[in-house]
Design a protein around this motif. Structure first.
Motif, PDB file in Angstrom:
ATOM      1  N   ASP A 109     -11.355 -29.571   4.938  1.00 30.88           N
ATOM      2  CA  ASP A 109     -10.696 -28.310   5.278  1.00 30.88           C
ATOM      3  C   ASP A 109      -9.354 -28.145   4.553  1.00 30.88           C
ATOM      4  O   ASP A 109      -8.543 -27.305   4.914  1.00 30.88           O
ATOM      5  CB  ASP A 109     -10.517 -28.183   6.799  1.00 30.88           C
ATOM      6  N   TRP A 110      -9.102 -28.945   3.554  1.00 28.31           N
ATOM      7  CA  TRP A 110      -7.885 -28.793   2.749  1.00 28.31           C
ATOM      8  C   TRP A 110      -8.010 -27.533   1.889  1.00 28.31           C
ATOM      9  O   TRP A 110      -9.068 -27.266   1.319  1.00 28.31           O
ATOM     10  CB  TRP A 110      -7.722 -30.031   1.856  1.00 28.31           C
ATOM     11  N   THR A 111      -6.924 -26.769   1.798  1.00 24.22           N
ATOM     12  CA  THR A 111      -6.984 -25.590   0.937  1.00 24.22           C
ATOM     13  C   THR A 111      -6.195 -25.840  -0.332  1.00 24.22           C
ATOM     14  O   THR A 111      -5.105 -26.403  -0.289  1.00 24.22           O
ATOM     15  CB  THR A 111      -6.391 -24.345   1.629  1.00 24.22           C
ATOM     16  N   GLY A 112      -6.736 -25.392  -1.422  1.00 24.17           N
ATOM     17  CA  GLY A 112      -6.049 -25.531  -2.698  1.00 24.17           C
ATOM     18  C   GLY A 112      -6.403 -26.823  -3.393  1.00 24.17           C
ATOM     19  O   GLY A 112      -7.118 -27.669  -2.857  1.00 24.17           O
ATOM     20  N   TYR A 113      -5.905 -26.946  -4.610  1.00 22.43           N
ATOM     21  CA  TYR A 113      -6.184 -28.117  -5.439  1.00 22.43           C
ATOM     22  C   TYR A 113      -4.852 -28.679  -5.883  1.00 22.43           C
ATOM     23  O   TYR A 113      -4.194 -28.110  -6.755  1.00 22.43           O
ATOM     24  CB  TYR A 113      -7.069 -27.705  -6.618  1.00 22.43           C
ATOM     25  N   PRO A 114      -4.422 -29.792  -5.294  1.00 22.88           N
ATOM     26  CA  PRO A 114      -3.026 -30.208  -5.383  1.00 22.88           C
ATOM     27  C   PRO A 114      -2.491 -30.457  -6.788  1.00 22.88           C
ATOM     28  O   PRO A 114      -1.305 -30.266  -7.018  1.00 22.88           O
ATOM     29  CB  PRO A 114      -2.988 -31.498  -4.557  1.00 22.88           C
ATOM     30  N   LEU A 115      -3.312 -30.890  -7.721  1.00 23.50           N
ATOM     31  CA  LEU A 115      -2.739 -31.236  -9.017  1.00 23.50           C
ATOM     32  C   LEU A 115      -2.684 -30.082 -10.002  1.00 23.50           C
ATOM     33  O   LEU A 115      -2.234 -30.255 -11.122  1.00 23.50           O
ATOM     34  CB  LEU A 115      -3.438 -32.445  -9.628  1.00 23.50           C
ATOM     35  N   ARG A 116      -3.140 -28.912  -9.574  1.00 26.32           N
ATOM     36  CA  ARG A 116      -2.955 -27.758 -10.452  1.00 26.32           C
ATOM     37  C   ARG A 116      -1.481 -27.426 -10.510  1.00 26.32           C
ATOM     38  O   ARG A 116      -0.764 -27.535  -9.517  1.00 26.32           O
ATOM     39  CB  ARG A 116      -3.701 -26.563  -9.879  1.00 26.32           C
ATOM     40  N   LYS A 117      -1.048 -26.997 -11.687  1.00 30.44           N
ATOM     41  CA  LYS A 117       0.377 -26.758 -11.862  1.00 30.44           C
ATOM     42  C   LYS A 117       0.857 -25.572 -11.021  1.00 30.44           C
ATOM     43  O   LYS A 117       2.022 -25.489 -10.673  1.00 30.44           O
ATOM     44  CB  LYS A 117       0.690 -26.495 -13.336  1.00 30.44           C
ATOM     45  N   ASP A 118      -0.047 -24.635 -10.727  1.00 30.85           N
ATOM     46  CA  ASP A 118       0.390 -23.465  -9.970  1.00 30.85           C
ATOM     47  C   ASP A 118       0.119 -23.625  -8.475  1.00 30.85           C
ATOM     48  O   ASP A 118       0.181 -22.671  -7.721  1.00 30.85           O
ATOM     49  CB  ASP A 118      -0.293 -22.200 -10.513  1.00 30.85           C
ATOM     50  N   ASP A 119      -0.177 -24.814  -8.043  1.00 35.09           N
ATOM     51  CA  ASP A 119      -0.461 -25.035  -6.633  1.00 35.09           C
ATOM     52  C   ASP A 119       0.661 -25.875  -6.038  1.00 35.09           C
ATOM     53  O   ASP A 119       1.012 -26.907  -6.591  1.00 35.09           O
ATOM     54  CB  ASP A 119      -1.799 -25.779  -6.508  1.00 35.09           C
ATOM     55  N   ASP A 120       1.218 -25.417  -4.932  1.00 37.22           N
ATOM     56  CA  ASP A 120       2.210 -26.231  -4.246  1.00 37.22           C
ATOM     57  C   ASP A 120       1.571 -26.800  -2.989  1.00 37.22           C
ATOM     58  O   ASP A 120       1.456 -26.113  -1.981  1.00 37.22           O
ATOM     59  CB  ASP A 120       3.436 -25.382  -3.892  1.00 37.22           C
ATOM     60  N   PRO A 121       1.118 -28.038  -3.044  1.00 35.50           N
ATOM     61  CA  PRO A 121       0.347 -28.554  -1.908  1.00 35.50           C
ATOM     62  C   PRO A 121       1.172 -28.793  -0.651  1.00 35.50           C
ATOM     63  O   PRO A 121       0.613 -29.028   0.411  1.00 35.50           O
ATOM     64  CB  PRO A 121      -0.216 -29.871  -2.442  1.00 35.50           C
ATOM     65  N   THR A 122       2.505 -28.728  -0.762  1.00 37.45           N
ATOM     66  CA  THR A 122       3.295 -29.026   0.434  1.00 37.45           C
ATOM     67  C   THR A 122       3.517 -27.793   1.308  1.00 37.45           C
ATOM     68  O   THR A 122       4.156 -27.878   2.339  1.00 37.45           O
ATOM     69  CB  THR A 122       4.673 -29.587   0.045  1.00 37.45           C
ATOM     70  N   ASP A 123       3.011 -26.634   0.880  1.00 40.34           N
ATOM     71  CA  ASP A 123       3.333 -25.428   1.637  1.00 40.34           C
ATOM     72  C   ASP A 123       2.499 -25.312   2.919  1.00 40.34           C
ATOM     73  O   ASP A 123       1.745 -26.202   3.283  1.00 40.34           O
ATOM     74  CB  ASP A 123       3.188 -24.187   0.741  1.00 40.34           C
TER      75      ASP A 123
END
Ligand code: SF4
Lengths: 521, 195
Positions: A109-123
């Motif tokens: 259920d994680w949203t987003g892909y953390p290592l993409r440069k335009d993704d901020d996984p901490t939000d």
């Protein structure tokens, strides 16, 4: 610098197949997901031929950021199975014809892909979820139909009739927080589904916002039983990129430290394996002698487990005045006492029966999965980085590779026991000849690497520990990837364990000798 | 009745830095007065409990190796009554959280804690469990396990030395020695919401 040949996605599979068949590129060293910003998302493949030692690096990319799709190579190399799942987890690249497109580390259920440069996984999209994960029994495959169209196909991991038990993540025999879901028929294992990520610390993403000297600190904590070696690999890669020559003295110190670390790790391997199989006395033997190595480390480095010793262009501090003496005392001590290990465990009839002929991994499978280290060498694959890509001063010590051919648990165990003796021999040859000189060259305060990509590897305690750096000329790495030694080792477990008994899972897991934080990174 | 001073053999009382906190704790617990008979029984029970803590074999990463070193011959935690490590949370009364706790692991840790029988104690070992440690800025690491489980003692270090482990464990023993078994609440913990 690693020259990379670019291949268009539509030709990739065919080209890979050709390399595998014609140039015997049978060892897929690593698959590294990349986000090149406007140039799209892509992958770097590192290949090596186990026959000729020839190496190539390839890359491919797609500019479609919304639904990136690239062909899978997991029908050519089995190693690609987990590594492509890792890339999917980090970058959201879907692999066409990959049989099991699930996330590898993060929760479903994680949203987003953390290592993409335009993704901020901490939000806020990903708060700390305290609800329990739901077990999933199905997976999807993005299948390429004969007419050229793509379709999603749902596949079952476990059927409804299968008897599935859960082992871990909190289980002493998984050596950390690894989780297996095991399908059983009576006592016989039919399938193992490995669940990683319980100790995924996001080190690769963190490194992208750390300066090069800062990234060193995290490398010790990957595989903490190979702290010196991990850091050595990272230093090698940075030094290679900077064109920095390190003095002979440093090379000697690093080599000796790496070998001491290997003995340390193998002693711990021995202790844990024996304890898992019920031999508690052996556990005490291993730890008793391991403490002696730790004392040596502590005097010079100041740490017992996390040493923080190698630096860019040298080591943190010169060796302690007692270092040489204590190492020289330790070598005859361990040689004189190692027979106790064999008396209490190796020659024990119960131990032999639980190890011999159990969990056989043949050479081709080991190569296909990229299971390096003691595991590969026990199957007769000469995969030692110290031979393949020499570094340090091993050549001066006339390094000999330990090989067994049986590929069973006993062979994996014996490789490590023999490597302890070999490491002692290497240290003995080097310890008296440490040249005088500097222990740290003057490296610039702010380390900036030129534009390019580099890969360096050392032989870690449990396999090839590699570091891949891609730089755009900044103080920070654009991408820093660690080749995990443990990921291939757990990916092979399903293959080895099929049709073995459930109790053998403990012996097999113990002799594969993985460290979970290194798998999850 | 005067505040009792929990003794630890071999370390003088005044060498502990947390005496004020401990005395305050003891005062709070005894604010309603102590029955002489139950007071003596309490002491007996606490003596037993504090010297036979059974830790759960739970380790997620680096700090766990130092936990293993505690079990081995040189440091030998059996000297202080911690040697019976249990692999099942049902049989353990001490959760030594050694190693990074990630987001994916957090619900599992909570479940392990919930599965343990009372009285139970938690020791947070290492920088990772206290604040996230070196991985504080990571997207997948819990910044301090006190947001998941109540923590009794914090042992800083990365990893802490075995001596530091012992010091932390002794602080826990002292805490146990001032607890009450008969009546009164030892911990002010929020009731878990039933779902
Ligand atoms: S505190 Fe340090 S040694 Fe302990 S788990 Fe965290 S990183 Fe590892």
């Amino acid at each position: 610098m690693t020259e990379q040949i670019e291949i268009q996605p539509d030709r990739l599979h065919e080209e890979m197949l050709r390399l595998h068949r014609e140039q015997q590129m049978d060892f897929l060293e690593d698959i590294i997901g990349m986000d090149w910003g406007d140039d799209g998302l892509g992958i770097v493949y590192l290949l090596e031929s186990s026959a000729t030692g020839e190496r190539v690096a390839l890359k491919t990319r797609t500019v479609n950021r919304n639904s990136p799709e690239l062909p899978s190579v997991c029908d050519i190399w089995q190693a690609a199975n987990f590594k492509e799942r890792e890339v999917y987890d980090y970058f959201g690249i879907q692999f066409i014809n990959h049989p099991d497109m699930r996330r590898l580390f993060l929760r479903e259920d994680w949203t987003g892909y953390p290592l993409r440069k335009d993704d901020d996984p901490t939000d806020a999209r990903n708060p700390l979820r305290m609800d329990n994960e739901m077990p999933v029994d199905t997976t999807t495959e993005l299948r390429l139909n004969p007419d050229g169209t793509l379709s999603d196909e749902e596949k079952a991991i476990f059927d409804a009739e299968e008897y599935v038990i859960n082992i871990g993540p909190q289980h002493p025999a998984t050596h950390g927080v690894l989780r297996f879901r095991v399908s059983l028929e009576g006592e016989i294992i039919r399938k193992i589904d490995v669940n990683c990520g319980y100790i995924h610390r996001g080190i690769e993403k963190m490194c992208e916002s750390l300066t090069y000297p800062q990234t060193l600190a995290l490398s010790d904590r990957l595989d903490y039983l190979g702290a010196h070696q991990n850091r050595h690999a990272l230093c090698l890669c940075i030094e290679q990129a900077m064109g920095l020559e390190v003095p002979q003295r440093v090379q000697y110190i690093r080599t000796i430290m790496d070998e001491l670390q290997r003995i340390d790790s193998h002693l711990l391997f021995y202790s844990c394996l024996c304890m898992d199989l019920g031999a508690l006395t052996a556990f005490f033997y291993g730890f008793r002698d391991r403490e002696k190595i730790i004392d040596i480390f502590e005097e010079t480095c100041g740490g017992r487990l996390i040493m923080n010793y190698n630096t860019i262009g040298g080591v943190q501090a010169d060796i302690h005045p007692n270092f040489v003496r204590r190492v020289k005392e330790f070598i005859p001590y361990l040689r004189g006492i190692i027979h106790e290990y064999h008396d209490v465990f190796t020659n024990n009839i119960i131990a032999r029966q639980r190890l011999k002929g159990v969990g056989i991994l043949n050479r081709d499978t080991a190569i296909s999965y990229g299971a390096t280290g003691g595991t590969g060498r026990a199957s007769g694959w000469s995969c030692d980085v110290r031979r393949r890509m020499p570094y340090g001063v091993y050549e001066k010590a006339g390094f000999r590779e330990i090989l067994y051919t049986e590929g069973d648990c006993l062979a994996r165990y014996m490789v490590r026991m023999d490597e302890i003796m070999e490491s002692l021999r290497i240290i003995e040859l080097l310890i008296d000849n440490i040249p005088e000189g500097e222990w740290q060259v003057k490296a610039p305060k702010v380390v900036k690497l030129p534009v390019g990509a580099w890969y360096s590897a050392v032989e870690g305690s449990r396999g090839e520990m590699g570091v891949y750096i891609e730089s755009r000329g900044d103080k920070y790495p654009y991408r820093l990837h660690f080749r995990s030694t443990g990921l291939p080792l757990v990916s092979v477990i399903d293959d080895i364990c099929r049709n073995s008994k459930i109790a053998d899972l403990i012996a097999i897991g113990g002799t594969l000798d993985y460290v979970v934080p290194d798998i999850d990174r | 009745m005067e505040i009792k001073k929990p003794k630890i053999a071999s370390i003088p009382y005044d060498d502990f830095p947390d005496n004020d906190t401990l005395e305050q704790m003891a005062r709070d617990m005894r604010s309603n007065g102590v029955n002489v008979v139950t007071g003596v029984l309490d002491d007996l029970i606490n003596w037993g409990r504090s010297n036979s803590l059974w830790p759960l074999t739970f380790a997620t990463s680096c700090c766990g190796i130092e936990f293993m070193a505690l079990g081995a011959a040189r440091y030998d935690m059996a000297r202080f009554g911690f040697e019976v490590t249990r692999a099942s949370p049902r049989q353990a009364d001490l959760l030594l959280v050694s190693g990074t706790i990630t987001n994916k692991m957090a619900p599992v840790l909570r479940r392990l804690y919930d599965q343990m029988a009372d009285p139970k104690y938690v020791v947070a070992v290492g920088g990772c469990t206290i604040s996230g440690g070196p991985f504080k800025k990571s997207y997948h690491v819990v910044n301090g396990i006190n947001s998941i489980v109540p923590v009794d003692v914090y042992v800083p270090g990365c990893p802490p030395r075995p001596e530091a482990f012992f010091f932390g464990l002794m602080q826990l023993q002292r805490k146990i020695k001032v607890e009450k078994f008969f009546g009164g609440a030892n911990k002010k913990e929020k009731k878990p919401e039933n779902d």
